[in-house]
Design a protein around this motif. Structure first.
Motif, mmCIF file in Angstrom:
data_model
loop_
_atom_site.group_PDB
_atom_site.id
_atom_site.type_symbol
_atom_site.label_atom_id
_atom_site.label_comp_id
_atom_site.label_asym_id
_atom_site.label_seq_id
_atom_site.Cartn_x
_atom_site.Cartn_y
_atom_site.Cartn_z
ATOM 1 N N PHE A 1 1.058 -1.261 -0.183
ATOM 2 C CA PHE A 1 0.145 0.022 -0.062
ATOM 3 C C PHE A 1 1.051 1.260 -0.107
ATOM 4 C CE2 PHE A 1 -2.429 3.470 2.398
ATOM 5 C CZ PHE A 1 -3.591 3.403 1.672
ATOM 6 N N LYS A 2 0.781 2.266 -1.076
ATOM 7 C CA LYS A 2 1.442 3.324 -1.181
ATOM 8 C C LYS A 2 0.705 4.419 -1.695
ATOM 9 C CE LYS A 2 5.962 4.861 -2.412
ATOM 10 N NZ LYS A 2 7.427 4.648 -2.996
ATOM 11 N N ASP A 3 0.652 5.515 -1.064
ATOM 12 C CA ASP A 3 0.161 6.818 -1.793
ATOM 13 C C ASP A 3 -1.275 6.293 -2.079
ATOM 14 O OD1 ASP A 3 2.511 8.093 -1.640
ATOM 15 O OD2 ASP A 3 3.302 7.356 -3.581
ATOM 16 N N GLY A 4 -2.116 5.535 -1.390
ATOM 17 C CA GLY A 4 -3.521 5.158 -1.660
ATOM 18 C C GLY A 4 -3.838 4.165 -2.676
ATOM 19 N N VAL A 5 -2.711 3.652 -3.093
ATOM 20 C CA VAL A 5 -2.751 2.465 -3.911
ATOM 21 C C VAL A 5 -2.209 1.160 -3.375
ATOM 22 C CG1 VAL A 5 -1.803 1.340 -6.293
ATOM 23 C CG2 VAL A 5 -2.018 4.137 -5.981
ATOM 24 N N VAL A 6 -3.525 0.201 -3.530
ATOM 25 C CA VAL A 6 -3.136 -1.008 -3.140
ATOM 26 C C VAL A 6 -2.670 -2.024 -4.248
ATOM 27 C CG1 VAL A 6 -4.637 -3.147 -2.106
ATOM 28 C CG2 VAL A 6 -5.275 -0.809 -1.547
ATOM 29 N N TYR A 7 -1.708 -2.876 -3.918
ATOM 30 C CA TYR A 7 -1.105 -3.586 -4.857
ATOM 31 C C TYR A 7 -1.552 -4.947 -4.500
ATOM 32 C CZ TYR A 7 1.725 0.393 -6.256
ATOM 33 O OH TYR A 7 1.958 1.723 -6.717
ATOM 34 N N LEU A 8 -1.892 -5.925 -5.473
ATOM 35 C CA LEU A 8 -2.431 -7.170 -5.066
ATOM 36 C C LEU A 8 -1.751 -8.022 -5.894
ATOM 37 C CD1 LEU A 8 -6.377 -6.681 -4.632
ATOM 38 C CD2 LEU A 8 -4.491 -6.840 -2.871
ATOM 39 N N ASN A 9 -1.445 -9.515 -5.304
ATOM 40 C CA ASN A 9 -1.094 -10.381 -6.326
ATOM 41 C C ASN A 9 -1.957 -11.413 -6.511
ATOM 42 O OD1 ASN A 9 0.858 -12.225 -7.539
ATOM 43 N ND2 ASN A 9 1.534 -13.049 -5.684
ATOM 44 N N MET A 10 -2.274 -11.742 -7.870
ATOM 45 C CA MET A 10 -3.440 -12.537 -8.316
ATOM 46 C C MET A 10 -2.722 -13.754 -8.764
ATOM 47 S SD MET A 10 -5.477 -9.631 -10.661
ATOM 48 C CE MET A 10 -6.965 -10.498 -10.390
ATOM 49 N N LYS A 11 -3.260 -14.948 -8.273
ATOM 50 C CA LYS A 11 -2.888 -16.361 -8.572
ATOM 51 C C LYS A 11 -3.882 -17.219 -8.941
ATOM 52 C CE LYS A 11 0.104 -15.714 -4.360
ATOM 53 N NZ LYS A 11 0.479 -16.326 -2.884
ATOM 54 N N GLY A 12 -3.665 -18.257 -9.379
ATOM 55 C CA GLY A 12 -4.226 -19.390 -9.819
ATOM 56 C C GLY A 12 -5.085 -18.911 -11.178
ATOM 57 N N ALA A 13 -6.395 -19.202 -11.169
ATOM 58 C CA ALA A 13 -7.296 -18.880 -12.290
ATOM 59 C C ALA A 13 -7.344 -17.251 -12.471
ATOM 60 C CB ALA A 13 -8.642 -19.288 -12.087
ATOM 61 N N CYS A 14 -6.872 -16.671 -11.348
ATOM 62 C CA CYS A 14 -7.144 -15.307 -11.582
ATOM 63 C C CYS A 14 -5.974 -14.594 -12.298
ATOM 64 C CB CYS A 14 -7.016 -14.315 -10.467
ATOM 65 S SG CYS A 14 -8.440 -14.798 -9.248
ATOM 66 N N SER A 15 -4.581 -15.260 -12.390
ATOM 67 C CA SER A 15 -3.584 -14.490 -12.855
ATOM 68 C C SER A 15 -3.798 -14.851 -14.392
ATOM 69 C CB SER A 15 -2.541 -15.509 -12.510
ATOM 70 O OG SER A 15 -1.189 -15.006 -13.089
ATOM 71 N N GLY A 16 -3.782 -13.689 -15.152
ATOM 72 C CA GLY A 16 -3.927 -13.691 -16.730
ATOM 73 C C GLY A 16 -5.514 -13.897 -17.206
ATOM 74 N N CYS A 17 -6.271 -13.841 -16.115
ATOM 75 C CA CYS A 17 -7.875 -13.979 -16.547
ATOM 76 C C CYS A 17 -8.173 -12.768 -17.209
ATOM 77 C CB CYS A 17 -8.705 -14.151 -15.173
ATOM 78 S SG CYS A 17 -10.235 -14.412 -15.723
#
Length: 189
Positions: free
Chosen positions: A145-161
């Motif tokens: 989390f930096k400057d109001g931006v949340v960074y998320l890691n997407m895995k499994g079926a979410c990755s590249g969906c």
């Protein structure tokens, strides 16, 4: 043993449900043959031509393909999963239930002044987002989390969906903005 299959929003990923616990620890993702050496099952799955990713959820396995048709790949994948469970072999070669994703906490970034905000974000992701995403054969974890931006890691079926951008922008971003006023945007890592 009967293994169910389910389509996911990602056409390149199929969800396999063996009817038993897959991992009772954190979800695990194997995005290459090299990372799969730790898991006898993931190694077997990467031997199927066209397989490019394996993800273990609590009670499911998602397999991602780069090429080939599911109707040709599915029998080999089902066979590898069934053979693994019938053999009684451990999920990981060393018998542990830890994965690269267990190291995720070490890679998190945020300012200590934002610790309370980050706790709220993590709680919302854990209680509202992850269960829904697991239904689609994937997982999402907090990265920073930096400057109001949340960074998320997407895995499994979410990755590249194809629909992952919409999920992030419209679903998760709106949810977090509603409950956490400091959030201005959500981005994948």
């Amino acid at each position: 043993m009967f293994i169910q299959t389910e389509a996911t929003p990602n056409p390149a990923t199929l969800k396999f449900i063996p009817g038993r616990v897959v991992t009772d620890g954190n979800p695990m993702e194997f995005s290459s043959r090299e990372s799969a050496v730790r898991s006898p099952l993931a190694e077997k799955l990467f031997e199927v031509p066209g397989v490019t990713g394996v993800f273990y959820g609590s009670d499911f396995i998602t397999v991602t393909k780069a090429s080939g048709e599911w109707q040709q790949l599915k029998p080999a994948i089902l066979g590898a999963i069934m053979e693994h469970y019938m053999s009684g072999a451990p999920l990981l070669a060393d018998g542990t239930a830890t994965s690269e994703s267990d190291l995720d906490d070490e890679d998190e970034f945020f300012d200590e002044a934002d610790a309370e905000t980050v706790d709220m974000i993590k709680d919302l992701i854990e209680t509202r987002v992850r269960p829904a995403v697991a239904n689609d054969g994937g997982d999402i974890t907090f990265r920073g989390f930096k400057d109001g931006v949340v960074y998320l890691n997407m895995k499994g079926a979410c990755s590249g969906c194809p629909s992952s951008t919409a999920t992030l922008q419209h679903g998760i971003q709106n949810l977090l903005k509603h409950f956490v006023p400091d959030v201005v945007e959500v981005r994948p890592m």
